[in-house]
Write a protein that holds these residues in place. Structure first.
Motif, PDB file in Angstrom:
ATOM      1  N   TRP A  86      -4.632  44.685 -24.045  1.00  0.00           N
ATOM      2  CA  TRP A  86      -4.496  43.824 -25.215  1.00  0.00           C
ATOM      3  C   TRP A  86      -3.486  42.700 -24.967  1.00  0.00           C
ATOM      4  N   PHE A  89      -5.247  40.022 -23.108  1.00  0.00           N
ATOM      5  CA  PHE A  89      -6.115  39.268 -24.015  1.00  0.00           C
ATOM      6  C   PHE A  89      -5.299  38.269 -24.835  1.00  0.00           C
ATOM      7  N   GLN A  90      -4.154  38.697 -25.322  1.00  0.00           N
ATOM      8  CA  GLN A  90      -3.306  37.815 -26.120  1.00  0.00           C
ATOM      9  C   GLN A  90      -2.778  36.649 -25.301  1.00  0.00           C
ATOM     10  N   LYS A  93      -5.464  34.185 -25.047  1.00  0.00           N
ATOM     11  CA  LYS A  93      -5.644  33.532 -26.341  1.00  0.00           C
ATOM     12  C   LYS A  93      -4.620  32.429 -26.562  1.00  0.00           C
ATOM     13  N   GLU A  94      -3.428  32.612 -25.998  1.00  0.00           N
ATOM     14  CA  GLU A  94      -2.359  31.631 -26.173  1.00  0.00           C
ATOM     15  C   GLU A  94      -2.423  30.489 -25.164  1.00  0.00           C
ATOM     16  N   TRP A 100     -11.238  28.687 -27.796  1.00  0.00           N
ATOM     17  CA  TRP A 100     -11.428  29.904 -28.581  1.00  0.00           C
ATOM     18  C   TRP A 100     -11.733  31.070 -27.655  1.00  0.00           C
ATOM     19  N   ILE A 101     -11.469  32.259 -28.141  1.00  0.00           N
ATOM     20  CA  ILE A 101     -11.738  33.473 -27.361  1.00  0.00           C
ATOM     21  C   ILE A 101     -12.164  34.576 -28.321  1.00  0.00           C
ATOM     22  N   PRO A 103     -13.034  38.646 -28.697  1.00  0.00           N
ATOM     23  CA  PRO A 103     -12.932  39.964 -28.053  1.00  0.00           C
ATOM     24  C   PRO A 103     -14.222  40.761 -28.189  1.00  0.00           C
ATOM     25  N   SER A 121     -14.156  35.928 -35.332  1.00  0.00           N
ATOM     26  CA  SER A 121     -14.433  34.780 -34.459  1.00  0.00           C
ATOM     27  C   SER A 121     -15.819  34.885 -33.822  1.00  0.00           C
ATOM     28  N   ALA A 245     -14.200  39.520 -22.984  1.00  0.00           N
ATOM     29  CA  ALA A 245     -13.932  38.413 -23.898  1.00  0.00           C
ATOM     30  C   ALA A 245     -14.851  37.250 -23.570  1.00  0.00           C
ATOM     31  N   VAL A 247     -15.212  33.212 -23.810  1.00  0.00           N
ATOM     32  CA  VAL A 247     -14.226  32.131 -23.814  1.00  0.00           C
ATOM     33  C   VAL A 247     -14.922  30.787 -23.926  1.00  0.00           C
TER      34      VAL A 247
END
Length: 423
Positions: A86, A89-90, A93-94, A100-101, A103, A121, A245, A247
């Motif tokens: 996780w 993944f974060q 995302k940043e 956009w991403i 999950p 999303s 994910a 992307v």
């Protein structure tokens, strides 16, 4: 003069023997319809296959092969080699290069259909076909932990309606004896048919997946450790990992740069693939089978043309009186030979016209049914260049096979010349 006369004689002769030749034309029509249908379906299925996912620049998962990652994320076939943490993944995302991403979390099923854990999303960014968004037949996207959204085929097969309850199963097998009975989900929405694997999936929230797996750390439910719905909602349901994910990039030119950096990610082994490239590679693997089917169908058409020659040769003996009358009024061997060739050509052209019409009717009738019941999108469209070429080959082949009875008749008349005639 010769061509016009031969054409009028050919039409009259065909009409006179319309019973037998009608059956031959029907056989040829069905063969051409099958050949065109296979090519048409091949093109449409490939287009639908390629458009299974659009607008997604990268698919990210644990280190694995390109096709394996594509199959379990997009087509829900097979299983992941590992998950993505996780925290990773974060961090993705940043990344300010990523627009956009979405999950994706896999691992459970519902009566043999995959359960996909995701968030809001997914309907916002997921696209298929010609950049088409997901649409709802009824209801809305889930907004609660224990809400579920059904793909069209799942809802149709089990006759689900918005507001009904479903129980998910542990694992991805078609038959499971381990069900999450303590945490039933409520159907919040049913998606419209898309002709993609979305129709055969069930969508829940990441938090919902976390909630139903509390007490399942060993792979089975541990008695006394499985909480109720209320107890589960009171806990922290942040997932520890996701399977993959999707992307999307703000600037497409940075796609390869981001892909390379993800593949070289130091914290954990990851793979980032371009879905379009992976889909083309997968189609090349499958392409040999559909080419084989097309070749078999072509042999069916060749067999029908051979049958046409056999019928014309069989009728040749019965046409001696007709040929004698034509020669008596001055028809030359060349005109008689041209008559046979035109008959074959006309039968082939008529069969092609009938095949196109029959194919169009079949597509209009079966298209909605295929989409609704099998998730296969086949739309009526103009024939492409390859299909026109296939269609043009049939009259050309008819012309060639017509030379066989024509040559035989011409040789017979040359051995027994008849005085006079149109030259």
């Amino acid at each position: 003069m010769n061509l016009r006369l031969a054409l009028s004689l050919a039409l009259a002769s065909l009409w006179h023997r319309r019973g037998v030749l009608g059956l031959v034309t029907l056989t040829l029509t069905l063969s051409i319809t099958l050949l065109l249908g296979v090519q048409y379906a091949r093109t449409e299925v490939r287009q639908s296959f390629t458009n299974t996912i659009s607008g997604t620049d990268l698919i990210v998962g644990a280190r694995s092969g390109q096709l394996n990652l594509l199959l379990y994320t997009v087509f829900h076939i097979g299983d992941a080699t590992n998950n993505i943490r996780w925290q990773t993944f974060q961090s993705l995302k940043e990344d300010n290069r990523i627009g956009w991403i979405v999950p994706i979390s896999l691992g459970d099923s519902y009566r043999g259909f995959r359960v996909v854990g995701t968030d809001s999303s997914f309907p916002e960014h997921f696209r298929y076909g010609d950049d088409s968004p997901l649409a709802f037949a009824s209801g809305h996207w889930f907004d609660g932990v224990f809400d579920v959204v059904m793909g069209s085929e799942v809802a149709r097969r089990f006759d689900h309606r918005v507001g009904g309850e479903v129980v998910l199963s542990h694992g991805t097998g078609r038959i499971s004896f381990m069900n999450h009975d303590a945490h039933p989900f409520t159907v919040s929405g049913i998606l419209k048919p898309t002709g993609t694997p979305v129709d055969r999936a069930v969508y829940v929230s990441l938090q919902g997946l976390e909630a139903i797996h509390i007490g399942w750390e060993s792979g089975v439910a541990i008695p006394g450790r499985t909480p109720s719905k209320e107890q589960a909602l009171a806990r922290d349901l942040t997932p520890s990992s996701v399977t993959a994910a999707l992307v999307g990039m703000d600037r497409k030119v940075l796609t390869f740069q981001v892909q390379r950096q993800i593949n070289e990610f130091s914290s954990e082994p990851l793979t980032a693939i371009l879905p379009g490239v992976a889909l083309n590679e997968l189609w090349r693997v499958l392409g040999q089978f559909e080419r084989t089917l097309l070749g078999i169908t072509a042999f069916v058409v060749v067999t029908s043309l051979i049958g046409l020659v056999a019928v014309l040769l069989a009728l040749q003996a019965q046409r001696r009186q007709e040929i004698s009358i034509l020669r008596a009024v001055g028809a030359s061997p060349r005109l008689i030979g041209l008559l046979y060739v035109l008959e074959c050509l006309l039968l082939s052209v008529v069969a092609c016209i009938l095949a196109v019409g029959l194919g169009a009717l079949l597509i209009m009738a079966a298209g909605p049914w295929l989409l609704e019941n099998h998730g296969l999108q086949v739309n009526l469209r103009p024939l492409d260049r390859t299909e026109w070429l296939i269609l043009a080959c049939v009259p050309a082949a008819g012309l060639l096979v017509g030379l066989i009875p024509a040559w035989r008749a011409w040789l017979g008349m040359r051995r027994q010349p008849f005085p006079g005639g149109f030259q």
